[in-house]
Design a protein around this motif. Structure first.
Motif, PDB file in Angstrom:
ATOM      1  N   ALA A 226       0.811  -1.221   0.000  1.00 22.75           N
ATOM      2  CA  ALA A 226       0.000   0.000   0.000  1.00 22.75           C
ATOM      3  C   ALA A 226       0.844   1.271   0.000  1.00 22.75           C
ATOM      4  CB  ALA A 226      -0.920   0.004   1.214  1.00 22.75           C
ATOM      5  N   GLY A 227       2.130   1.114   0.272  1.00 20.32           N
ATOM      6  CA  GLY A 227       3.014   2.268   0.316  1.00 20.32           C
ATOM      7  C   GLY A 227       2.797   3.144   1.532  1.00 20.32           C
ATOM      8  N   VAL A 228       2.487   2.486   2.653  1.00 23.45           N
ATOM      9  CA  VAL A 228       2.270   3.220   3.899  1.00 23.45           C
ATOM     10  C   VAL A 228       3.094   2.551   5.004  1.00 23.45           C
ATOM     11  CG1 VAL A 228      -0.050   3.941   3.230  1.00 23.45           C
ATOM     12  CG2 VAL A 228       0.265   1.828   4.537  1.00 23.45           C
ATOM     13  N   SER A 229       3.047   3.121   6.187  1.00 20.17           N
ATOM     14  CA  SER A 229       3.818   2.553   7.295  1.00 20.17           C
ATOM     15  C   SER A 229       3.067   1.379   7.933  1.00 20.17           C
ATOM     16  CB  SER A 229       4.073   3.617   8.365  1.00 20.17           C
ATOM     17  OG  SER A 229       2.853   3.956   9.018  1.00 20.17           O
ATOM     18  N   LYS A 230       3.817   0.536   8.671  1.00 19.44           N
ATOM     19  CA  LYS A 230       3.205  -0.589   9.380  1.00 19.44           C
ATOM     20  C   LYS A 230       2.227  -0.082  10.442  1.00 19.44           C
ATOM     21  CE  LYS A 230       7.056  -2.610  10.597  1.00 19.44           C
ATOM     22  NZ  LYS A 230       7.944  -3.618  11.231  1.00 19.44           N
ATOM     23  N   GLY A 231       2.569   1.025  11.074  1.00 20.38           N
ATOM     24  CA  GLY A 231       1.695   1.590  12.100  1.00 20.38           C
ATOM     25  C   GLY A 231       0.344   1.996  11.542  1.00 20.38           C
ATOM     26  N   THR A 232       0.365   2.541  10.309  1.00 20.61           N
ATOM     27  CA  THR A 232      -0.896   2.942   9.675  1.00 20.61           C
ATOM     28  C   THR A 232      -1.762   1.723   9.392  1.00 20.61           C
ATOM     29  OG1 THR A 232       0.188   4.839   8.633  1.00 20.61           O
ATOM     30  CG2 THR A 232      -1.916   4.157   7.703  1.00 20.61           C
ATOM     31  N   VAL A 233      -1.142   0.651   8.907  1.00 26.20           N
ATOM     32  CA  VAL A 233      -1.883  -0.589   8.641  1.00 26.20           C
ATOM     33  C   VAL A 233      -2.463  -1.135   9.942  1.00 26.20           C
ATOM     34  CG1 VAL A 233      -1.735  -2.975   7.831  1.00 26.20           C
ATOM     35  CG2 VAL A 233      -0.497  -1.156   6.620  1.00 26.20           C
ATOM     36  N   ASP A 234      -1.660  -1.109  10.993  1.00 21.58           N
ATOM     37  CA  ASP A 234      -2.115  -1.619  12.290  1.00 21.58           C
ATOM     38  C   ASP A 234      -3.335  -0.841  12.783  1.00 21.58           C
ATOM     39  OD1 ASP A 234      -1.428  -3.270  14.833  1.00 21.58           O
ATOM     40  OD2 ASP A 234      -1.676  -1.220  15.562  1.00 21.58           O
ATOM     41  N   ARG A 235      -3.332   0.480  12.606  1.00 25.66           N
ATOM     42  CA  ARG A 235      -4.467   1.288  13.055  1.00 25.66           C
ATOM     43  C   ARG A 235      -5.737   0.958  12.269  1.00 25.66           C
ATOM     44  NH1 ARG A 235      -0.356   5.153  13.448  1.00 25.66           N
ATOM     45  NH2 ARG A 235      -0.870   6.132  11.446  1.00 25.66           N
ATOM     46  N   VAL A 236      -5.582   0.672  10.983  1.00 22.21           N
ATOM     47  CA  VAL A 236      -6.739   0.320  10.161  1.00 22.21           C
ATOM     48  C   VAL A 236      -7.288  -1.050  10.558  1.00 22.21           C
ATOM     49  CG1 VAL A 236      -7.518  -0.272   7.822  1.00 22.21           C
ATOM     50  CG2 VAL A 236      -6.064   1.737   8.187  1.00 22.21           C
ATOM     51  N   LEU A 237      -6.394  -2.025  10.710  1.00 22.45           N
ATOM     52  CA  LEU A 237      -6.834  -3.388  11.008  1.00 22.45           C
ATOM     53  C   LEU A 237      -7.497  -3.494  12.367  1.00 22.45           C
ATOM     54  CD1 LEU A 237      -3.856  -5.554   9.689  1.00 22.45           C
ATOM     55  CD2 LEU A 237      -6.010  -5.039   8.554  1.00 22.45           C
ATOM     56  N   HIS A 238      -7.040  -2.681  13.313  1.00 26.26           N
ATOM     57  CA  HIS A 238      -7.569  -2.777  14.670  1.00 26.26           C
ATOM     58  C   HIS A 238      -8.470  -1.603  15.040  1.00 26.26           C
ATOM     59  CE1 HIS A 238      -3.955  -5.392  14.746  1.00 26.26           C
ATOM     60  NE2 HIS A 238      -4.774  -6.169  15.434  1.00 26.26           N
ATOM     61  N   ASN A 239      -8.787  -0.776  14.018  1.00 23.41           N
ATOM     62  CA  ASN A 239      -9.766   0.299  14.189  1.00 23.41           C
ATOM     63  C   ASN A 239      -9.420   1.198  15.373  1.00 23.41           C
ATOM     64  OD1 ASN A 239     -12.067   1.765  13.590  1.00 23.41           O
ATOM     65  ND2 ASN A 239     -13.375   0.518  14.924  1.00 23.41           N
ATOM     66  N   ARG A 240      -8.179   1.655  15.396  1.00 28.94           N
ATOM     67  CA  ARG A 240      -7.765   2.538  16.485  1.00 28.94           C
ATOM     68  C   ARG A 240      -6.873   3.650  15.919  1.00 28.94           C
ATOM     69  NH1 ARG A 240      -4.558  -2.430  19.133  1.00 28.94           N
ATOM     70  NH2 ARG A 240      -2.741  -2.500  17.779  1.00 28.94           N
ATOM     71  N   GLY A 241      -7.060   4.845  16.383  1.00 28.14           N
ATOM     72  CA  GLY A 241      -6.268   5.972  15.900  1.00 28.14           C
ATOM     73  C   GLY A 241      -6.785   6.525  14.582  1.00 28.14           C
ATOM     74  N   LYS A 242      -6.270   7.685  14.198  1.00 28.07           N
ATOM     75  CA  LYS A 242      -6.703   8.338  12.963  1.00 28.07           C
ATOM     76  C   LYS A 242      -5.829   7.932  11.782  1.00 28.07           C
ATOM     77  CE  LYS A 242      -8.680  12.438  15.205  1.00 28.07           C
ATOM     78  NZ  LYS A 242      -8.669  13.914  15.266  1.00 28.07           N
ATOM     79  N   VAL A 243      -6.476   7.812  10.623  1.00 28.82           N
ATOM     80  CA  VAL A 243      -5.783   7.479   9.378  1.00 28.82           C
ATOM     81  C   VAL A 243      -6.332   8.377   8.288  1.00 28.82           C
ATOM     82  CG1 VAL A 243      -5.354   5.690   7.655  1.00 28.82           C
ATOM     83  CG2 VAL A 243      -5.467   5.079  10.070  1.00 28.82           C
ATOM     84  N   SER A 244      -5.461   8.900   7.429  1.00 25.44           N
ATOM     85  CA  SER A 244      -5.925   9.792   6.367  1.00 25.44           C
ATOM     86  C   SER A 244      -6.769   9.028   5.366  1.00 25.44           C
ATOM     87  CB  SER A 244      -4.720  10.415   5.648  1.00 25.44           C
ATOM     88  OG  SER A 244      -4.045   9.425   4.872  1.00 25.44           O
ATOM     89  N   PRO A 245      -7.730   9.693   4.740  1.00 26.85           N
ATOM     90  CA  PRO A 245      -8.587   9.030   3.744  1.00 26.85           C
ATOM     91  C   PRO A 245      -7.786   8.382   2.623  1.00 26.85           C
ATOM     92  CG  PRO A 245      -9.506  11.162   4.343  1.00 26.85           C
ATOM     93  CD  PRO A 245      -8.144  11.087   4.980  1.00 26.85           C
ATOM     94  N   ALA A 246      -6.711   9.042   2.190  1.00 30.82           N
ATOM     95  CA  ALA A 246      -5.906   8.495   1.096  1.00 30.82           C
ATOM     96  C   ALA A 246      -5.240   7.186   1.509  1.00 30.82           C
ATOM     97  CB  ALA A 246      -4.840   9.524   0.681  1.00 30.82           C
ATOM     98  N   ALA A 247      -4.670   7.168   2.732  1.00 29.84           N
ATOM     99  CA  ALA A 247      -4.012   5.948   3.218  1.00 29.84           C
ATOM    100  C   ALA A 247      -5.030   4.832   3.414  1.00 29.84           C
ATOM    101  CB  ALA A 247      -3.279   6.237   4.524  1.00 29.84           C
ATOM    102  N   LEU A 248      -6.187   5.181   3.937  1.00 27.25           N
ATOM    103  CA  LEU A 248      -7.238   4.188   4.162  1.00 27.25           C
ATOM    104  C   LEU A 248      -7.668   3.555   2.845  1.00 27.25           C
ATOM    105  CD1 LEU A 248      -9.253   2.809   6.061  1.00 27.25           C
ATOM    106  CD2 LEU A 248     -10.787   4.754   5.725  1.00 27.25           C
TER     107      LEU A 248
END
Length: 345
Positions: free
Chosen positions: A14-36
């Protein structure tokens, strides 16, 4: 197609950080619409399933869930629960969670309390129990609450603000369903509501079923019926129930509030040639045998396997994925007769 993708794999794709993926998978923290959007595109391509990634996740926290279950050796009703719990164990084996089952004698409050002491000594994160003994369960829940141990219930409900979630059926409604079935079979007559083996004063589940049953006849103003309550213990079922039949020759229907319909059907087979409508609970083998013989007219299926599975999985998903607890998960009230019983096996 069999590749097990890690968070690192998904992040690179996806071209993003592991932390960003972790936040999406576990529904915690904010993620930008583009990264999502990028991450979701990758998840769709790889046909993402949480369990495939879970094998590669590491957690410093190991959650312990204890299930308090009546021993099926004393009552076969609880055997499907063992299978339901095992299904949950299999499903979540890749995660940092320990699921243990502790058995107690359903005929002994001392056994129930002793097993609870054992569970407390293990300091679990949560306990799933069935409040077979209402008074003792209320006191035990207070102890768990004081120790910071989460408590959920299944099969039977108990009034306590400390219980986060309940899985089961609307027992009052199931009693009404049984009454409506009885009304379909009979036009009038005496009906016995039979409680077997448990103390009625301490068994809310039996009380609720009887209340629902009586409420139906009261609400419909069916004055051609008379209702009688009979309490039986395993040790004296045959003698006491046979005497009851002799004292009540006009008995035309029986509603049994537990899974012990087969015990009454067995006595009826020997004690009388009169056709008496019989409605009970649960698809245990002996009940189904009498159902197929026409000695039992209907069984109400409580799907105890599903109850146990949902009770465990709801707790685990709360810990792992921070899912909110539903206050109540109510299962359908299934009506079983000899024509459809085989489909439930």
């Amino acid at each position: 197609m069999d590749k097990k993708y890690t968070i690192k794999d998904i992040a690179q794709m996806a071209g993003v950080s592991k932390g960003t993926v972790d936040r999406v998978l576990h529904n915690r923290g904010k993620v930008s619409p583009a990264a999502l959007e990028k991450i979701n595109e990758v998840l769709n391509v790889i046909d993402y399933e949480p369990n495939l990634i879970a094998r590669n996740l590491k957690s410093t926290k190991i959650y312990r869930v204890c299930v308090l279950l009546p021993d099926p050796a004393f009552d076969p009703y609880w055997l499907p629960c063992v299978n339901g719990i095992q299904d949950a164990i299999t499903e979540f084996k890749a995660y940092s969670v320990i699921i243990e089952t502790h058995y107690f004698n359903p005929e002994s409050t001392k056994s129930f309390l002793k097993v609870n002491e054992t569970i407390i000594s293990q300091s679990p994160d949560a306990v799933l129990l069935t409040p077979l003994f209402h008074k003792e369960t209320v006191e035990i829940i207070k102890q768990y609450d004081e120790l910071g141990i989460m408590v959920n219930t299944f099969n039977n409900q108990v009034e306590s603000s400390s219980v986060k979630s309940f899985v089961g059926q609307d027992l009052h409604k199931s009693g009404r369903v049984a009454a409506s079935l009885m009304n379909l079979i009979l036009n009038k007559g005496q009906i016995a509501i039979i409680h077997i083996d448990e103390s009625l004063k301490n068994a809310v589940h039996m009380q609720e079923k009887e209340k629902g049953f009586r409420n139906y006849f009261d609400e419909k103003e069916l004055s051609d019926f008379s209702l009688t309550t009979l309490k039986l213990k395993y040790s004296n079922i045959e003698t006491k129930f046979t005497a009851f039949l002799e004292e009540n020759p006009d008995l035309s229907g029986i509603f049994i509030t537990t899974s012990k319909a087969y015990q009454i059907a067995s006595v009826l087979s020997l004690a009388t040639t009169k056709k008496i409508a019989l409605i009970g609970y649960d698809l245990i083998e002996k009940n189904v045998n009498f159902l197929n013989q026409g000695k039992v007219h209907f069984l109400i299926h409580q799907n105890q396997k599903r109850q146990a599975y949902l009770g465990v999985s709801t707790l685990v998903e709360h810990f792992l994925f921070r899912k909110e607890f539903p206050d109540t998960i109510l299962l359908p009230i299934d009506i079983i007769n000899s024509e459809n019983a085989s489909f439930y096996f």
